[in-house]
Design a protein around this motif. Structure first.
Motif, PDB file in Angstrom:
ATOM      1  N   CYS A 207       0.807  -1.225   0.000  1.00 55.20           N
ATOM      2  CA  CYS A 207       0.000   0.000   0.000  1.00 55.20           C
ATOM      3  C   CYS A 207       0.837   1.269   0.000  1.00 55.20           C
ATOM      4  O   CYS A 207       0.277   2.376   0.013  1.00 55.20           O
ATOM      5  CB  CYS A 207      -0.945   0.011   1.201  1.00 55.20           C
ATOM      6  N   GLY A 208       2.162   1.158   0.014  1.00 58.01           N
ATOM      7  CA  GLY A 208       2.984   2.363   0.078  1.00 58.01           C
ATOM      8  C   GLY A 208       2.758   3.084   1.392  1.00 58.01           C
ATOM      9  O   GLY A 208       2.929   2.513   2.475  1.00 58.01           O
ATOM     10  N   TYR A 209       2.315   4.343   1.308  1.00 58.19           N
ATOM     11  CA  TYR A 209       2.024   5.133   2.511  1.00 58.19           C
ATOM     12  C   TYR A 209       0.555   4.960   2.900  1.00 58.19           C
ATOM     13  O   TYR A 209      -0.227   5.918   2.935  1.00 58.19           O
ATOM     14  CB  TYR A 209       2.352   6.606   2.270  1.00 58.19           C
ATOM     15  N   GLY A 210       0.174   3.735   3.179  1.00 58.73           N
ATOM     16  CA  GLY A 210      -1.201   3.465   3.553  1.00 58.73           C
ATOM     17  C   GLY A 210      -1.323   2.145   4.275  1.00 58.73           C
ATOM     18  O   GLY A 210      -0.336   1.457   4.544  1.00 58.73           O
ATOM     19  N   LYS A 211      -2.558   1.785   4.606  1.00 58.44           N
ATOM     20  CA  LYS A 211      -2.842   0.561   5.347  1.00 58.44           C
ATOM     21  C   LYS A 211      -3.806  -0.290   4.548  1.00 58.44           C
ATOM     22  O   LYS A 211      -4.758   0.209   3.951  1.00 58.44           O
ATOM     23  CB  LYS A 211      -3.459   0.913   6.717  1.00 58.44           C
ATOM     24  N   CYS A 212      -3.571  -1.602   4.545  1.00 53.05           N
ATOM     25  CA  CYS A 212      -4.434  -2.543   3.848  1.00 53.05           C
ATOM     26  C   CYS A 212      -5.641  -2.840   4.739  1.00 53.05           C
ATOM     27  O   CYS A 212      -5.516  -3.433   5.811  1.00 53.05           O
ATOM     28  CB  CYS A 212      -3.667  -3.822   3.524  1.00 53.05           C
ATOM     29  N   VAL A 213      -6.829  -2.426   4.308  1.00 59.17           N
ATOM     30  CA  VAL A 213      -8.029  -2.577   5.139  1.00 59.17           C
ATOM     31  C   VAL A 213      -8.949  -3.692   4.637  1.00 59.17           C
ATOM     32  O   VAL A 213      -9.846  -4.132   5.360  1.00 59.17           O
ATOM     33  CB  VAL A 213      -8.811  -1.246   5.200  1.00 59.17           C
ATOM     34  N   ALA A 214      -8.746  -4.135   3.410  1.00 56.53           N
ATOM     35  CA  ALA A 214      -9.508  -5.241   2.816  1.00 56.53           C
ATOM     36  C   ALA A 214      -8.671  -5.765   1.654  1.00 56.53           C
ATOM     37  O   ALA A 214      -7.716  -5.096   1.233  1.00 56.53           O
ATOM     38  CB  ALA A 214     -10.884  -4.768   2.355  1.00 56.53           C
ATOM     39  N   PRO A 215      -8.966  -6.961   1.142  1.00 60.71           N
ATOM     40  CA  PRO A 215      -8.160  -7.487   0.036  1.00 60.71           C
ATOM     41  C   PRO A 215      -8.023  -6.477  -1.107  1.00 60.71           C
ATOM     42  O   PRO A 215      -9.010  -6.055  -1.703  1.00 60.71           O
ATOM     43  CB  PRO A 215      -8.929  -8.737  -0.403  1.00 60.71           C
TER      44      PRO A 215
END
Length: 392
Positions: A207-215
Protein backbone atom coordinates in the motif's frame (compact mmCIF):
# COMPACT_ATOMS: atom_id res chain seq x y z
CA UNK A 1 -10.87 7.98 -30.25
CA UNK A 2 -7.34 6.68 -30.58
CA UNK A 3 -6.33 4.94 -33.77
CA UNK A 4 -6.06 1.18 -33.61
CA UNK A 5 -2.54 -0.18 -33.43
CA UNK A 6 -1.50 -3.64 -34.54
CA UNK A 7 0.69 -4.34 -31.52
CA UNK A 8 -0.81 -6.88 -29.13
CA UNK A 9 0.73 -7.60 -25.73
CA UNK A 10 -0.20 -11.27 -26.08
CA UNK A 11 1.60 -11.44 -29.44
CA UNK A 12 4.81 -9.80 -28.22
CA UNK A 13 5.33 -11.58 -24.93
CA UNK A 14 3.53 -14.93 -25.11
CA UNK A 15 6.20 -16.77 -23.00
CA UNK A 16 5.42 -14.81 -19.83
CA UNK A 17 2.92 -17.28 -18.47
CA UNK A 18 5.26 -20.13 -19.33
CA UNK A 19 7.97 -18.43 -17.29
CA UNK A 20 5.93 -18.83 -14.14
CA UNK A 21 4.25 -15.47 -13.77
CA UNK A 22 0.85 -15.81 -12.13
CA UNK A 23 -2.13 -14.91 -14.27
CA UNK A 24 -3.02 -12.01 -11.98
CA UNK A 25 0.51 -10.78 -11.28
CA UNK A 26 1.43 -7.30 -12.50
CA UNK A 27 4.31 -7.34 -14.94
CA UNK A 28 4.07 -3.60 -15.48
CA UNK A 29 1.37 -1.14 -14.56
CA UNK A 30 -0.49 1.29 -16.82
CA UNK A 31 1.58 4.35 -17.66
CA UNK A 32 -0.43 7.51 -18.23
CA UNK A 33 -1.48 10.70 -16.53
CA UNK A 34 -5.04 11.91 -16.03
CA UNK A 35 -4.50 14.78 -18.47
CA UNK A 36 -3.22 12.45 -21.19
CA UNK A 37 -5.89 9.78 -20.86
CA UNK A 38 -9.08 10.73 -19.06
CA UNK A 39 -10.12 7.12 -19.52
CA UNK A 40 -8.67 4.07 -21.19
CA UNK A 41 -10.38 4.42 -24.56
CA UNK A 42 -12.36 1.63 -26.14
CA UNK A 43 -11.45 0.89 -29.77
CA UNK A 44 -13.43 -2.34 -29.80
CA UNK A 45 -15.92 -4.02 -27.50
CA UNK A 46 -14.28 -4.30 -24.06
CA UNK A 47 -10.86 -3.55 -25.59
CA UNK A 48 -8.67 -0.92 -23.90
CA UNK A 49 -5.43 0.86 -24.74
CA UNK A 50 -2.42 0.73 -22.48
CA UNK A 51 1.13 2.09 -22.57
CA UNK A 52 4.20 0.00 -21.74
CA UNK A 53 7.93 0.72 -21.93
CA UNK A 54 8.96 0.48 -25.59
CA UNK A 55 12.08 -1.45 -24.63
CA UNK A 56 9.85 -4.44 -23.77
CA UNK A 57 9.06 -4.77 -27.49
CA UNK A 58 12.66 -4.73 -28.74
CA UNK A 59 13.46 -8.01 -30.52
CA UNK A 60 16.80 -7.22 -32.21
CA UNK A 61 19.94 -6.16 -30.36
CA UNK A 62 20.75 -3.37 -32.83
CA UNK A 63 17.14 -2.25 -33.28
CA UNK A 64 16.50 1.37 -32.18
CA UNK A 65 13.87 1.65 -29.47
CA UNK A 66 11.08 3.94 -30.66
CA UNK A 67 7.53 3.56 -29.36
CA UNK A 68 4.24 4.87 -30.74
CA UNK A 69 2.91 6.11 -27.38
CA UNK A 70 2.87 9.47 -25.65
CA UNK A 71 6.67 9.54 -26.09
CA UNK A 72 9.19 7.41 -28.00
CA UNK A 73 9.90 5.53 -24.77
CA UNK A 74 6.37 4.06 -24.62
CA UNK A 75 4.52 1.59 -26.86
CA UNK A 76 0.74 1.77 -26.99
CA UNK A 77 -1.00 -1.60 -27.14
CA UNK A 78 -4.50 -2.99 -26.99
CA UNK A 79 -5.68 -5.53 -24.44
CA UNK A 80 -8.88 -6.62 -22.75
CA UNK A 81 -10.16 -4.12 -20.20
CA UNK A 82 -10.15 -4.93 -16.49
CA UNK A 83 -12.69 -7.62 -15.72
CA UNK A 84 -12.41 -9.21 -19.17
CA UNK A 85 -10.16 -11.86 -20.70
CA UNK A 86 -9.26 -13.03 -24.21
CA UNK A 87 -11.29 -16.03 -25.34
CA UNK A 88 -8.81 -18.57 -26.80
CA UNK A 89 -11.29 -19.66 -29.49
CA UNK A 90 -12.79 -16.41 -30.76
CA UNK A 91 -10.00 -14.01 -29.73
CA UNK A 92 -12.65 -11.62 -28.39
CA UNK A 93 -12.72 -10.03 -24.94
CA UNK A 94 -15.27 -11.83 -22.77
CA UNK A 95 -16.29 -11.32 -19.11
CA UNK A 96 -13.82 -12.82 -16.64
CA UNK A 97 -15.18 -14.59 -13.55
CA UNK A 98 -11.75 -15.88 -12.52
CA UNK A 99 -11.43 -13.52 -9.56
CA UNK A 100 -14.68 -14.67 -7.95
CA UNK A 101 -14.79 -18.35 -8.89
CA UNK A 102 -12.02 -20.92 -8.42
CA UNK A 103 -12.52 -22.46 -11.88
CA UNK A 104 -13.54 -19.35 -13.89
CA UNK A 105 -17.23 -20.32 -13.96
CA UNK A 106 -16.83 -23.83 -15.30
CA UNK A 107 -20.29 -25.47 -15.58
CA UNK A 108 -21.76 -22.01 -15.82
CA UNK A 109 -21.93 -18.82 -17.87
CA UNK A 110 -20.15 -15.60 -16.94
CA UNK A 111 -22.88 -13.14 -17.95
CA UNK A 112 -21.41 -9.94 -16.55
CA UNK A 113 -18.02 -9.23 -15.04
CA UNK A 114 -17.56 -11.20 -11.86
CA UNK A 115 -21.01 -12.80 -11.84
CA UNK A 116 -21.25 -16.51 -12.63
CA UNK A 117 -24.61 -18.06 -13.49
CA UNK A 118 -24.61 -21.85 -13.14
CA UNK A 119 -26.14 -24.11 -15.77
CA UNK A 120 -29.39 -25.97 -14.88
CA UNK A 121 -28.86 -28.82 -12.37
CA UNK A 122 -25.75 -27.08 -10.99
CA UNK A 123 -25.42 -24.86 -7.91
CA UNK A 124 -22.70 -22.59 -6.57
CA UNK A 125 -20.96 -23.96 -3.49
CA UNK A 126 -19.28 -21.99 -0.70
CA UNK A 127 -16.16 -21.42 -2.85
CA UNK A 128 -18.25 -20.10 -5.74
CA UNK A 129 -17.78 -23.11 -8.05
CA UNK A 130 -20.74 -24.58 -9.97
CA UNK A 131 -21.20 -28.18 -8.81
CA UNK A 132 -23.59 -31.01 -9.64
CA UNK A 133 -26.81 -31.49 -7.67
CA UNK A 134 -28.86 -34.59 -7.08
CA UNK A 135 -29.61 -36.97 -8.68
CA UNK A 136 -26.11 -36.72 -10.28
CA UNK A 137 -24.02 -35.87 -7.24
CA UNK A 138 -24.05 -34.16 -3.87
CA UNK A 139 -20.93 -32.48 -2.48
CA UNK A 140 -19.76 -34.24 0.73
CA UNK A 141 -22.88 -36.41 0.70
CA UNK A 142 -24.90 -39.00 -1.20
CA UNK A 143 -28.07 -38.73 -3.26
CA UNK A 144 -31.26 -40.63 -2.47
CA UNK A 145 -33.70 -41.80 -5.14
CA UNK A 146 -36.13 -39.01 -4.23
CA UNK A 147 -33.43 -36.43 -5.16
CA UNK A 148 -32.51 -35.38 -1.63
CA UNK A 149 -28.95 -35.19 -0.30
CA UNK A 150 -27.72 -36.96 2.87
CA UNK A 151 -24.51 -35.43 4.30
CA UNK A 152 -21.44 -37.26 5.51
CA UNK A 153 -20.53 -37.04 9.24
CA UNK A 154 -19.14 -33.60 10.07
CA UNK A 155 -21.10 -31.90 7.27
CA UNK A 156 -24.51 -30.21 7.11
CA UNK A 157 -26.81 -29.15 4.29
CA UNK A 158 -26.23 -25.67 2.96
CA UNK A 159 -28.89 -23.59 4.74
CA UNK A 160 -29.76 -21.51 1.64
CA UNK A 161 -29.97 -24.05 -1.18
CA UNK A 162 -30.11 -27.38 0.70
CA UNK A 163 -28.57 -28.89 -2.42
CA UNK A 164 -25.03 -29.61 -1.18
CA UNK A 165 -23.21 -30.25 2.09
CA UNK A 166 -20.68 -27.94 3.70
CA UNK A 167 -18.30 -28.49 6.60
CA UNK A 168 -19.51 -27.91 10.15
CA UNK A 169 -17.45 -26.15 12.80
CA UNK A 170 -19.45 -26.26 16.07
CA UNK A 171 -17.16 -23.77 17.83
CA UNK A 172 -17.44 -21.29 14.96
CA UNK A 173 -14.65 -19.54 13.07
CA UNK A 174 -12.86 -16.28 13.76
CA UNK A 175 -13.04 -12.97 11.90
CA UNK A 176 -12.38 -13.35 8.17
CA UNK A 177 -12.30 -17.14 8.51
CA UNK A 178 -14.38 -19.90 6.94
CA UNK A 179 -15.04 -23.53 7.83
CA UNK A 180 -13.20 -25.65 5.23
CA UNK A 181 -13.43 -29.08 6.90
CA UNK A 182 -15.09 -30.49 10.02
CA UNK A 183 -13.77 -28.45 12.99
CA UNK A 184 -11.17 -26.75 10.74
CA UNK A 185 -11.14 -23.04 9.95
CA UNK A 186 -8.94 -21.17 7.45
CA UNK A 187 -8.64 -17.56 6.29
CA UNK A 188 -10.99 -16.34 3.59
CA UNK A 189 -9.55 -15.80 0.09
CA UNK A 190 -7.60 -12.54 0.05
CA UNK A 191 -6.53 -12.91 3.69
CA UNK A 192 -3.35 -14.29 5.28
CA UNK A 193 -2.96 -15.68 8.80
CA UNK A 194 -0.79 -13.82 11.28
CA UNK A 195 0.08 -15.47 14.64
CA UNK A 196 -0.45 -12.16 16.45
CA UNK A 197 -3.43 -10.65 14.59
CA UNK A 198 -5.22 -13.57 12.97
CA UNK A 199 -6.45 -13.31 9.38
CA UNK A 200 -5.28 -10.04 7.82
CA UNK A 201 -6.13 -8.69 4.34
CA UNK A 202 -3.56 -8.89 1.53
CA UNK A 203 -2.81 -5.93 -0.74
CA UNK A 204 -0.48 -6.82 -3.60
CA UNK A 205 2.20 -5.74 -3.86
CA UNK A 206 1.79 -3.21 -0.99
CA UNK A 207 0.00 0.00 0.00
CA UNK A 208 2.98 2.36 0.08
CA UNK A 209 2.02 5.13 2.51
CA UNK A 210 -1.20 3.46 3.55
CA UNK A 211 -2.84 0.56 5.35
CA UNK A 212 -4.43 -2.54 3.85
CA UNK A 213 -8.03 -2.58 5.14
CA UNK A 214 -9.51 -5.24 2.82
CA UNK A 215 -8.16 -7.49 0.04
CA UNK A 216 -6.42 -5.12 -2.42
CA UNK A 217 -8.01 -2.07 -0.78
CA UNK A 218 -5.65 0.51 0.69
CA UNK A 219 -6.52 3.34 3.07
CA UNK A 220 -4.04 6.21 2.77
CA UNK A 221 -2.29 8.10 5.58
CA UNK A 222 -3.41 11.76 5.63
CA UNK A 223 -1.41 13.76 3.07
CA UNK A 224 -1.08 10.91 0.58
CA UNK A 225 -3.31 9.95 -2.35
CA UNK A 226 -4.17 7.15 -4.77
CA UNK A 227 -3.87 8.01 -8.45
CA UNK A 228 -6.37 6.80 -11.06
CA UNK A 229 -6.01 3.13 -12.01
CA UNK A 230 -3.65 2.59 -9.06
CA UNK A 231 -4.15 1.25 -5.55
CA UNK A 232 -0.90 2.38 -3.89
CA UNK A 233 -0.83 5.39 -1.52
CA UNK A 234 1.83 7.94 -2.46
CA UNK A 235 2.72 11.61 -2.55
CA UNK A 236 1.50 13.79 -5.39
CA UNK A 237 4.25 13.76 -8.02
CA UNK A 238 5.06 14.34 -11.67
CA UNK A 239 6.59 10.90 -12.26
CA UNK A 240 4.94 7.76 -13.57
CA UNK A 241 6.69 5.70 -10.87
CA UNK A 242 5.16 2.34 -11.89
CA UNK A 243 6.32 -0.62 -9.78
CA UNK A 244 7.07 1.85 -7.00
CA UNK A 245 5.50 4.81 -5.22
CA UNK A 246 6.31 8.50 -4.99
CA UNK A 247 7.98 9.65 -1.77
CA UNK A 248 7.76 13.28 -2.90
CA UNK A 249 6.99 15.25 -6.05
CA UNK A 250 10.29 14.33 -7.69
CA UNK A 251 11.38 11.12 -5.96
CA UNK A 252 10.22 7.60 -6.85
CA UNK A 253 10.80 4.70 -4.43
CA UNK A 254 11.19 1.49 -6.46
CA UNK A 255 10.12 -1.89 -5.16
CA UNK A 256 12.59 -4.73 -4.66
CA UNK A 257 13.76 -6.10 -8.02
CA UNK A 258 13.28 -2.80 -9.87
CA UNK A 259 15.39 0.28 -10.51
CA UNK A 260 14.49 3.82 -11.58
CA UNK A 261 14.65 4.65 -15.30
CA UNK A 262 15.03 8.30 -16.32
CA UNK A 263 13.44 7.87 -19.76
CA UNK A 264 10.14 6.42 -18.53
CA UNK A 265 10.33 8.01 -15.02
CA UNK A 266 9.31 4.58 -13.75
CA UNK A 267 10.85 1.50 -12.18
CA UNK A 268 12.00 -1.17 -14.66
CA UNK A 269 12.86 -4.76 -13.67
CA UNK A 270 16.47 -5.75 -12.99
CA UNK A 271 18.18 -8.94 -14.22
CA UNK A 272 21.64 -10.33 -13.34
CA UNK A 273 24.42 -9.23 -15.73
CA UNK A 274 21.91 -7.18 -17.77
CA UNK A 275 20.67 -10.37 -19.52
CA UNK A 276 24.16 -11.24 -20.77
CA UNK A 277 25.64 -7.77 -21.27
CA UNK A 278 22.65 -6.40 -23.17
CA UNK A 279 21.80 -9.46 -25.27
CA UNK A 280 18.17 -9.44 -24.16
CA UNK A 281 15.42 -7.50 -22.38
CA UNK A 282 14.62 -7.84 -18.69
CA UNK A 283 10.83 -8.26 -18.64
CA UNK A 284 10.42 -9.05 -14.93
CA UNK A 285 12.83 -9.22 -11.96
CA UNK A 286 15.36 -11.94 -12.84
CA UNK A 287 13.54 -12.96 -16.06
CA UNK A 288 15.15 -12.26 -19.46
CA UNK A 289 13.72 -12.43 -22.97
CA UNK A 290 16.63 -12.88 -25.38
CA UNK A 291 17.03 -11.02 -28.66
CA UNK A 292 16.90 -12.85 -32.00
CA UNK A 293 20.04 -14.95 -32.43
CA UNK A 294 20.52 -15.42 -28.68
CA UNK A 295 19.32 -18.10 -26.27
CA UNK A 296 18.89 -18.26 -22.51
CA UNK A 297 21.58 -20.17 -20.63
CA UNK A 298 21.05 -19.95 -16.91
CA UNK A 299 20.22 -16.29 -16.31
CA UNK A 300 22.17 -14.94 -19.29
CA UNK A 301 21.40 -14.52 -23.00
CA UNK A 302 24.27 -16.00 -25.03
CA UNK A 303 24.83 -15.97 -28.82
CA UNK A 304 23.54 -18.97 -30.75
CA UNK A 305 25.37 -20.62 -33.68
CA UNK A 306 23.30 -23.05 -35.76
CA UNK A 307 26.36 -25.16 -36.60
CA UNK A 308 29.00 -26.28 -34.11
CA UNK A 309 32.08 -24.11 -33.69
CA UNK A 310 34.19 -27.22 -33.03
CA UNK A 311 36.59 -28.07 -30.24
CA UNK A 312 38.81 -25.05 -30.93
CA UNK A 313 36.19 -22.37 -31.44
CA UNK A 314 33.37 -20.60 -29.63
CA UNK A 315 30.22 -18.76 -30.62
CA UNK A 316 31.00 -15.03 -30.46
CA UNK A 317 27.79 -13.61 -31.93
CA UNK A 318 24.74 -15.07 -33.74
CA UNK A 319 26.05 -17.63 -36.26
CA UNK A 320 29.60 -16.27 -36.00
CA UNK A 321 32.28 -18.60 -34.63
CA UNK A 322 35.65 -17.38 -33.38
CA UNK A 323 38.86 -19.38 -33.19
CA UNK A 324 40.50 -19.42 -29.77
CA UNK A 325 42.57 -17.89 -28.34
CA UNK A 326 42.46 -14.78 -30.59
CA UNK A 327 38.76 -15.02 -31.53
CA UNK A 328 39.41 -14.70 -35.27
CA UNK A 329 36.05 -14.86 -37.07
CA UNK A 330 35.44 -18.04 -39.02
CA UNK A 331 32.03 -17.81 -40.69
CA UNK A 332 31.20 -20.96 -42.72
CA UNK A 333 34.48 -22.61 -41.66
CA UNK A 334 35.97 -24.46 -38.69
CA UNK A 335 38.84 -23.78 -36.31
CA UNK A 336 42.00 -25.90 -36.04
CA UNK A 337 44.16 -26.58 -32.99
CA UNK A 338 46.37 -23.56 -33.80
CA UNK A 339 43.50 -21.09 -33.67
CA UNK A 340 43.25 -20.66 -37.45
CA UNK A 341 40.16 -20.77 -39.63
CA UNK A 342 40.05 -23.70 -42.05
CA UNK A 343 37.67 -23.35 -45.01
CA UNK A 344 35.87 -26.09 -46.98
CA UNK A 345 37.31 -27.17 -50.32
CA UNK A 346 36.82 -24.53 -53.02
CA UNK A 347 36.54 -21.64 -50.56
CA UNK A 348 39.08 -19.12 -49.28
CA UNK A 349 39.26 -17.37 -45.91
CA UNK A 350 38.61 -13.74 -46.59
CA UNK A 351 38.27 -11.24 -43.74
CA UNK A 352 36.51 -13.39 -41.15
CA UNK A 353 34.60 -15.74 -43.44
CA UNK A 354 34.99 -18.51 -45.98
CA UNK A 355 33.89 -17.49 -49.50
CA UNK A 356 34.07 -18.77 -53.05
CA UNK A 357 36.28 -16.64 -55.39
CA UNK A 358 33.33 -15.10 -57.30
CA UNK A 359 31.78 -13.92 -54.02
CA UNK A 360 35.03 -12.21 -53.05
CA UNK A 361 35.06 -10.31 -56.38
CA UNK A 362 31.46 -9.24 -55.79
CA UNK A 363 32.32 -7.89 -52.33
CA UNK A 364 35.23 -5.85 -53.72
CA UNK A 365 33.08 -4.35 -56.49
CA UNK A 366 30.32 -3.09 -54.17
CA UNK A 367 30.86 0.30 -52.47
CA UNK A 368 28.51 -0.56 -49.60
CA UNK A 369 30.22 -3.87 -48.99
CA UNK A 370 33.64 -2.18 -49.16
CA UNK A 371 32.50 0.12 -46.33
CA UNK A 372 31.44 -2.89 -44.24
CA UNK A 373 34.71 -4.58 -45.22
CA UNK A 374 36.73 -1.82 -43.54
CA UNK A 375 35.14 -2.59 -40.18
CA UNK A 376 35.64 -6.34 -40.66
CA UNK A 377 39.32 -5.79 -41.57
CA UNK A 378 39.85 -3.75 -38.40
CA UNK A 379 38.49 -6.60 -36.30
CA UNK A 380 40.56 -9.18 -38.20
CA UNK A 381 43.75 -7.12 -37.77
CA UNK A 382 43.24 -6.69 -34.03
CA UNK A 383 42.36 -10.36 -33.56
CA UNK A 384 45.48 -11.62 -35.34
CA UNK A 385 48.36 -9.15 -34.84
CA UNK A 386 46.91 -5.97 -33.34
CA UNK A 387 47.92 -7.11 -29.85
CA UNK A 388 51.59 -6.99 -30.91
CA UNK A 389 51.48 -3.22 -31.43
CA UNK A 390 51.75 -0.59 -28.72
CA UNK A 391 49.05 1.96 -29.56
CA UNK A 392 49.80 4.26 -26.63
Amino acid sequence: MHCKWKWKWTEVLPPLMLLGLAAGSELYGDIHTASEFEALSLTHTNLCQRELPAIFFQTNKNQPVRGNGSSIFFQRIEQCCAGYRTDPHSGQCVPDCGLNTPDNCRNGFCRVTGQCECFPDFVRNEQGACIHTCPIACQHGRCYLNGTCACQPGYILDPETRLFCRARCPKGCGTHEQCVAPDKCECLPGYRHSPELGCQPICAPDCGYGKCVAPNQCECIPGFIKRRQRNVCEAECYLHCENGFCESRFKCNCRTGYQYDENTTSCLPVCPDDCGRGNGVCIAPGICRCFEGYELRGNSCEPKCDSSCGDYGKCLSPNVCGCVPNEQHCLNGSCDAHGHCVCPAGQTHYVGQCLEPQHIERKLSSWQQRTELNEDMKYEFNALIGRLFNWS
